[in-house]
Every structure is written in structure tokens, then in C-alpha cells.
Design a protein around this motif. Sequence first.
Motif, PDB file in Angstrom:
ATOM      1  N   PRO A  73       0.801  -1.235   0.000  1.00  0.00           N
ATOM      2  CA  PRO A  73       0.000   0.000   0.000  1.00  0.00           C
ATOM      3  C   PRO A  73       0.830   1.278   0.000  1.00  0.00           C
ATOM      4  N   GLN A  74       1.967   1.276   0.695  1.00  0.00           N
ATOM      5  CA  GLN A  74       2.778   2.485   0.748  1.00  0.00           C
ATOM      6  C   GLN A  74       3.505   2.764  -0.564  1.00  0.00           C
ATOM      7  N   VAL A  75       3.777   1.719  -1.307  1.00  0.00           N
ATOM      8  CA  VAL A  75       4.486   1.901  -2.578  1.00  0.00           C
ATOM      9  C   VAL A  75       3.541   2.429  -3.655  1.00  0.00           C
ATOM     10  N   ASN A  76       2.296   1.939  -3.644  1.00  0.00           N
ATOM     11  CA  ASN A  76       1.307   2.356  -4.635  1.00  0.00           C
ATOM     12  C   ASN A  76       1.839   2.116  -6.047  1.00  0.00           C
ATOM     13  N   GLY A  77       2.425   0.935  -6.252  1.00  0.00           N
ATOM     14  CA  GLY A  77       3.025   0.615  -7.538  1.00  0.00           C
ATOM     15  C   GLY A  77       2.076  -0.136  -8.446  1.00  0.00           C
ATOM     16  N   SER A  78       2.661  -0.756  -9.462  1.00  0.00           N
ATOM     17  CA  SER A  78       1.875  -1.481 -10.448  1.00  0.00           C
ATOM     18  C   SER A  78       2.573  -2.803 -10.751  1.00  0.00           C
ATOM     19  N   LEU A  79       1.777  -3.776 -11.164  1.00  0.00           N
ATOM     20  CA  LEU A  79       2.343  -5.082 -11.495  1.00  0.00           C
ATOM     21  C   LEU A  79       3.078  -5.085 -12.831  1.00  0.00           C
ATOM     22  N   LEU A  80       2.778  -4.124 -13.708  1.00  0.00           N
ATOM     23  CA  LEU A  80       3.415  -4.150 -15.027  1.00  0.00           C
ATOM     24  C   LEU A  80       4.932  -4.036 -14.945  1.00  0.00           C
ATOM     25  N   PRO A  81       5.500  -3.004 -14.278  1.00  0.00           N
ATOM     26  CA  PRO A  81       6.961  -2.962 -14.185  1.00  0.00           C
ATOM     27  C   PRO A  81       7.536  -4.188 -13.485  1.00  0.00           C
ATOM     28  N   ALA A  82       6.856  -4.661 -12.421  1.00  0.00           N
ATOM     29  CA  ALA A  82       7.362  -5.828 -11.689  1.00  0.00           C
ATOM     30  C   ALA A  82       7.373  -7.066 -12.574  1.00  0.00           C
ATOM     31  N   SER A  83       6.321  -7.247 -13.405  1.00  0.00           N
ATOM     32  CA  SER A  83       6.257  -8.433 -14.250  1.00  0.00           C
ATOM     33  C   SER A  83       7.295  -8.392 -15.365  1.00  0.00           C
ATOM     34  N   VAL A  84       7.497  -7.219 -15.960  1.00  0.00           N
ATOM     35  CA  VAL A  84       8.476  -7.095 -17.047  1.00  0.00           C
ATOM     36  C   VAL A  84       9.890  -7.314 -16.521  1.00  0.00           C
ATOM     37  N   ILE A  85      10.209  -6.728 -15.371  1.00  0.00           N
ATOM     38  CA  ILE A  85      11.542  -6.909 -14.792  1.00  0.00           C
ATOM     39  C   ILE A  85      11.736  -8.356 -14.342  1.00  0.00           C
ATOM     40  N   SER A  86      10.674  -8.994 -13.874  1.00  0.00           N
ATOM     41  CA  SER A  86      10.771 -10.414 -13.501  1.00  0.00           C
ATOM     42  C   SER A  86      11.138 -11.268 -14.709  1.00  0.00           C
ATOM     43  N   LEU A  87      10.478 -10.998 -15.832  1.00  0.00           N
ATOM     44  CA  LEU A  87      10.779 -11.751 -17.051  1.00  0.00           C
ATOM     45  C   LEU A  87      12.200 -11.480 -17.522  1.00  0.00           C
ATOM     46  N   TYR A  88      12.638 -10.227 -17.409  1.00  0.00           N
ATOM     47  CA  TYR A  88      13.996  -9.878 -17.838  1.00  0.00           C
ATOM     48  C   TYR A  88      15.039 -10.550 -16.954  1.00  0.00           C
ATOM     49  N   CYS A  89      14.815 -10.573 -15.646  1.00  0.00           N
ATOM     50  CA  CYS A  89      15.762 -11.239 -14.738  1.00  0.00           C
ATOM     51  C   CYS A  89      15.814 -12.738 -15.015  1.00  0.00           C
ATOM     52  N   THR A  90      14.673 -13.330 -15.329  1.00  0.00           N
ATOM     53  CA  THR A  90      14.656 -14.750 -15.681  1.00  0.00           C
ATOM     54  C   THR A  90      15.435 -15.000 -16.961  1.00  0.00           C
TER      55      THR A  90
END
Length: 415
Positions: free
Chosen positions: A236-253
Amino acid sequence: MWAASCLASCCAACACEACRSVVGGIGRRSARIAYCGLFALSLVVSWILREVAAPLLESIPWINHFSKTPSREWFETDAVLRVSLGNFLFFTILAVIMSGIKDQKDPRDKLHHGGWMAKIVCWCIVVFLMFFLPNWIISFYETTSKFGSGLFLLVQVVLLLDFVHNWNDNWVKKDEQFWYMALLVVSLVCYVATFSFSGLLFHWFTPSGHDCGLNTFLIVLTLILVFVFATIALHPQVNGSLLPASVISLYCTYLCYSGLSSEPRDYECNGLHNHSKAVSTGSMTLGLLTTVLSVVYSAVRAGSSTTFVSPPSSPRAGSEKPLLPVDQMDRHEDKKKEESKPVSYSYSFFHLIFSLASMYSAMLLTGWSTSVGESGKLVDVGWPSVWVRIVTGWATAALFIWSLVAPILFPEREF
């Protein structure tokens, strides 16, 4: 020996002449595309010389001054490093010359966009002169290139993070149900691809019957980072989005896969390639194409990113709001015709990207200067390449987490 020399000279001359008109025509419309083409040419020349120039280098006394002649792989590596050093110096000189350009009225702006015949000739001369340098300079450049390659990968990560966050912000600003659904769909696709890819990593790089604890650790750590990204982004404090997290997850993989696939071919835990002893032309071409696309991506992003590329006077760095009242727009329009336009990106940083990419491509073509014997014919194979990829993935994770938590830790500062 002389046949190899003539073949290398003819290839370089024909390539330069063929690209002269093409690069010149493209350069008038997009200098970035033209420079990418010149870099691709340098990569092809490096590949050709690596294959045919070894007999010629063996006959040059200031290169082969050893009491015992080194292996053929040593001369192949030396040829690639000398072309890379010439490429590095060429783009570094351009970066210095283009430093401080603020608007298109600067005479150096024309030099950046034009004069392609002269630049190609200068590039050929600089590369040619590198073959007269003593070996200790090339050895020093080889060591320096390993650090420059890591810096190039770090720049790629920063540009990728900037792209992902801008992508998310642009769709969120539309504030429409369709774009929110698009964010969700893209995020889900990235996560499905990430977990499917991770399953393949376990299948390829942890074969049964072998102790592959290192590979298992690296794959599991990547999955842990994927969950950490999602947890922090949804806090809640970050108020972020799943899109950047998902793209970076795929890139790290992907980086994890790229690192594990670079393990030596005879390593028992490299189940993807441990049975392939011969290297096809298609594999070589794919490796070089991946390198070119990687550099092109970084160079093009260097011309459009607002993170640290565009100068303050650039239209990309400014606000979209009008700076003058409506009743003053007519007078301002007349003045704009006499004033020069600001440059849209940093020319100096743009050329610096190619300087670092020259180091990176040399390390790929030489297996980070550690390949021996049959593996010397491979692109991007060896333990140094493995750890550069893995550490880059960890750096990507650290930078992404920092981009999420920094606004909370330092709310008074703008990120």
C-alpha cells in the motif's frame, strides 16, 4: 598467408564501399540508425578477421615476438581486440567532440549528422593503425574491456527501467478501463512466461543424476526475486503497479537463462548444450545478431530516454504546458523561425554507448578472453560470461527495488 591478407582487405574495402552510400543516405534522415549500421559493420569485420587473419598476425614481428608461437586462438582473440580498440577510440573521440552541444545551431551538429564518407574513412584508418600497437596495450585494453562491458550492461538496465516505468505511467494516465485491463493482461502474460521459463530452466540446467547445486540456487534465487518484486509493488505504501514488476521479472529470468546457457559446453549441468560439440554458422550468426540488437536497443533508448540522456534544453525534458500566454504566441512564433532548435538527446552520451558496446562485443566474440581449444569458436561462452549475466540480473533487481522504495524513504526528493 597473403591470401588471408588479401581476403581480409577485400572484405573490409567492399563492406566500406557498400555501406558508404547506404549509411550516408540513412544518416541524413536518422543519424542514430546510421551509427548503428556502422557499429554492425565493425562487428562483421571483427568476425571476418577472427576467422581469416590469424596466419597474417603470426607473421607480424611486433605481434608474434614470442619464443614459442601461441595457439591460433590467441591470434584470433588479438584480431578481435584490435578492431574493438579502434572502434572504441573512434566513438570515444566523437563523444569528446560532441560534448556540450545544446542546440542545432552548433556547427558540430552537422558533423554528427553528416560527413559519412569522411567518418567511414577515419574509422578504417583508426582500426588499421591498431594493428601497429604493441601487445601490452592490447592486453591492457582486454582487461579494461571486462569492466567496460559490465558498465554497458548496467546502462542497459537503467534504460530498461526508465522504459518500463514510462510505459506504465503512460497507460495509467489515460485513466480508462480498457488501459487498466491492458495493464493486467500484459502483466499476467509476463508472469506466465516467467514461471514457464523457470520450469524450462530446471529442466535444462539441473539434469537428474548430477550435483547441480549452483544452478539450482541461481534459479531459485531468481524466483524469490520475482515474488519480492510483486510484494513490494503491491504494498500500500508503494502504490506501484504489477506491469513494471512483471516485465523486470521476465527480464531477470532471461538473464538467468543467458548466464546458465553460457556455461562451458562440457559442463555436466549444462543440459542444453553439453552434447553439442560443433558450432554451426547459424549459432554464430544468432549470437552476433543478438549483440547487434542489444546495442541498437541501448542506442535508440539513449536517444529517447529522459532519465539522464536528454539535456535540460531538450523538448523531451520540458513540460508540455505552454510557456507564453495565448496573445503572445504569434510574436513568439516569428522569433522561433530565427532561433535554432535544441537537440533532442545528448550526442556525447549516445557515442559513449557505442564505446562501451565495442568493449562488450569484443568480450562476446572472444568468450571473455578465456575460451581455448574448441570453445574458442563459440560466442559468449565461459564462466566470466556466466557471472557477468548473473550479477547483472542481481543489479537489475537491486535497481528496480530501489526505484520502488526510494520515493518512500526520501519523500522530499524527486526520482
